[in-house]
Design a protein around this motif. Structure first.
Motif, PDB file in Angstrom:
ATOM      1  N   UNK A  43       3.503  70.326 -26.431  1.00 59.62           N
ATOM      2  CA  UNK A  43       2.334  69.468 -26.524  1.00 59.62           C
ATOM      3  C   UNK A  43       2.611  68.208 -25.722  1.00 59.62           C
ATOM      4  N   UNK A  44       1.740  67.937 -24.745  1.00 59.37           N
ATOM      5  CA  UNK A  44       1.912  66.781 -23.869  1.00 59.37           C
ATOM      6  C   UNK A  44       0.856  65.728 -24.152  1.00 59.37           C
ATOM      7  N   UNK A  45       1.239  64.470 -24.027  1.00 60.92           N
ATOM      8  CA  UNK A  45       0.261  63.394 -24.014  1.00 60.92           C
ATOM      9  C   UNK A  45      -0.520  63.500 -22.699  1.00 60.92           C
ATOM     10  N   UNK A  46      -1.845  63.497 -22.787  1.00 56.13           N
ATOM     11  CA  UNK A  46      -2.660  63.759 -21.599  1.00 56.13           C
ATOM     12  C   UNK A  46      -2.550  62.646 -20.558  1.00 56.13           C
ATOM     13  N   UNK A  47      -2.268  61.429 -20.991  1.00 55.12           N
ATOM     14  CA  UNK A  47      -2.180  60.323 -20.036  1.00 55.12           C
ATOM     15  C   UNK A  47      -0.820  60.267 -19.354  1.00 55.12           C
ATOM     16  N   UNK A  48       0.234  60.262 -20.143  1.00 56.34           N
ATOM     17  CA  UNK A  48       1.590  60.100 -19.589  1.00 56.34           C
ATOM     18  C   UNK A  48       2.234  61.416 -19.190  1.00 56.34           C
ATOM     19  N   UNK A  49       1.714  62.530 -19.706  1.00 54.31           N
ATOM     20  CA  UNK A  49       2.292  63.870 -19.548  1.00 54.31           C
ATOM     21  C   UNK A  49       3.680  63.969 -20.177  1.00 54.31           C
ATOM     22  N   UNK A  50       3.958  63.055 -21.097  1.00 56.46           N
ATOM     23  CA  UNK A  50       5.216  63.091 -21.835  1.00 56.46           C
ATOM     24  C   UNK A  50       5.141  64.165 -22.917  1.00 56.46           C
ATOM     25  N   UNK A  51       6.236  64.890 -23.108  1.00 59.04           N
ATOM     26  CA  UNK A  51       6.278  65.895 -24.169  1.00 59.04           C
ATOM     27  C   UNK A  51       6.364  65.201 -25.519  1.00 59.04           C
ATOM     28  N   UNK A  52       5.406  65.513 -26.393  1.00 62.22           N
ATOM     29  CA  UNK A  52       5.357  64.923 -27.730  1.00 62.22           C
ATOM     30  C   UNK A  52       6.013  65.818 -28.772  1.00 62.22           C
ATOM     31  N   UNK A 182       5.568  71.021 -14.157  1.00 68.22           N
ATOM     32  CA  UNK A 182       4.616  71.203 -13.064  1.00 68.22           C
ATOM     33  C   UNK A 182       3.277  70.492 -13.277  1.00 68.22           C
ATOM     34  N   UNK A 183       3.054  69.960 -14.483  1.00 70.26           N
ATOM     35  CA  UNK A 183       1.727  69.414 -14.782  1.00 70.26           C
ATOM     36  C   UNK A 183       1.272  68.296 -13.842  1.00 70.26           C
ATOM     37  N   UNK A 184       2.145  67.388 -13.369  1.00 75.75           N
ATOM     38  CA  UNK A 184       1.638  66.388 -12.412  1.00 75.75           C
ATOM     39  C   UNK A 184       1.035  67.034 -11.157  1.00 75.75           C
ATOM     40  N   UNK A 185       1.617  68.160 -10.730  1.00 75.53           N
ATOM     41  CA  UNK A 185       1.102  68.877  -9.565  1.00 75.53           C
ATOM     42  C   UNK A 185      -0.137  69.693  -9.941  1.00 75.53           C
TER      43      UNK A 185
END
Length: 198
Positions: A43-52, A182-185
């Motif tokens: 589960x990622x934070x949609x803004x930071x893409x950090x794994x929560x 890969x989510x930033x890409x």
């Protein structure tokens, strides 16, 4: 679908019972009888893409309880892993309990297979589909965001992004960690330096 309308990206990867389609017994486990044996999710934070948070469980298959040698070789999942695992309804309940605190989810997977396989297992066990969230095929999204001429597998996408493969390919929990990389890409927040895997 506006990808900025979500608070969380839920990336799911499933591993399932399978056999070698080109081997001696290609119909040993028909596609419509494949069963999930692992759920991996991040589960990622949609803004930071950090794994929560992360979720991982093996599942005990009931239609074809003995894993094929091909399946074990492909996934590295052992017979002992699934023999002692919860059954599908118990695993789904645990998955839903894990997800309960999180809202405004986008369900993401590399291709449409995971969504289809999850629906197939739910139908067999007479359970409602566990995710009310819309689904995003991040394989397609990665291709579109990076303006690529064709779609690549996850390992090819990692090579193009210059990222190391984490863990073992075809293990659910490792594959979702790689998709998270890969989510930033995938979202077009970063651009690839190359359009072909090395």
């Amino acid at each position: 679908m506006n990808l900025t309308d979500f608070d969380h990206y839920l990336i799911v990867d499933l591993e399932a019972t399978c056999c070698d389609r080109n081997g001696a017994n290609p119909n040993l486990i028909p596609r419509h009888e494949m069963e999930i044996i692992e759920i991996g999710a991040v589960l990622l934070d949609a803004n930071s893409l950090r794994t929560l948070d992360e979720f991982n469980t093996f599942i005990h298959p009931v239609r074809h309880p003995k894993l094929t040698a091909f399946c074990t070789q492909l996934t590295t999942i052992q017979q002992s892993d699934v023999d002692t695992a919860p059954n599908f309804p118990e695993a789904i309940q645990a998955f839903q309990t894990w997800l309960a605190p999180y809202s405004r989810l986008l369900f993401c997977s590399w291709g449409d297979y995971d969504k289809t396989q999850l629906a197939q297992d739910c139908a067999y066990h007479q359970l409602a589909f566990p995710l009310a969230a819309p689904h995003l095929n991040i394989k397609r999204q990665f291709t579109d965001s990076q303006n690529l001429p064709k779609r690549y597998g996850m390992d090819g996408a990692l090579k193009m992004a210059g990222l190391e493969l984490l863990g073992t390919h075809h293990r659910g929990i490792d594959d979702v960690r790689n998709m998270a990389q890969l989510m930033p890409y995938t979202l077009g927040r970063q651009l690839l330096k190359t359009t072909k895997p090395a």
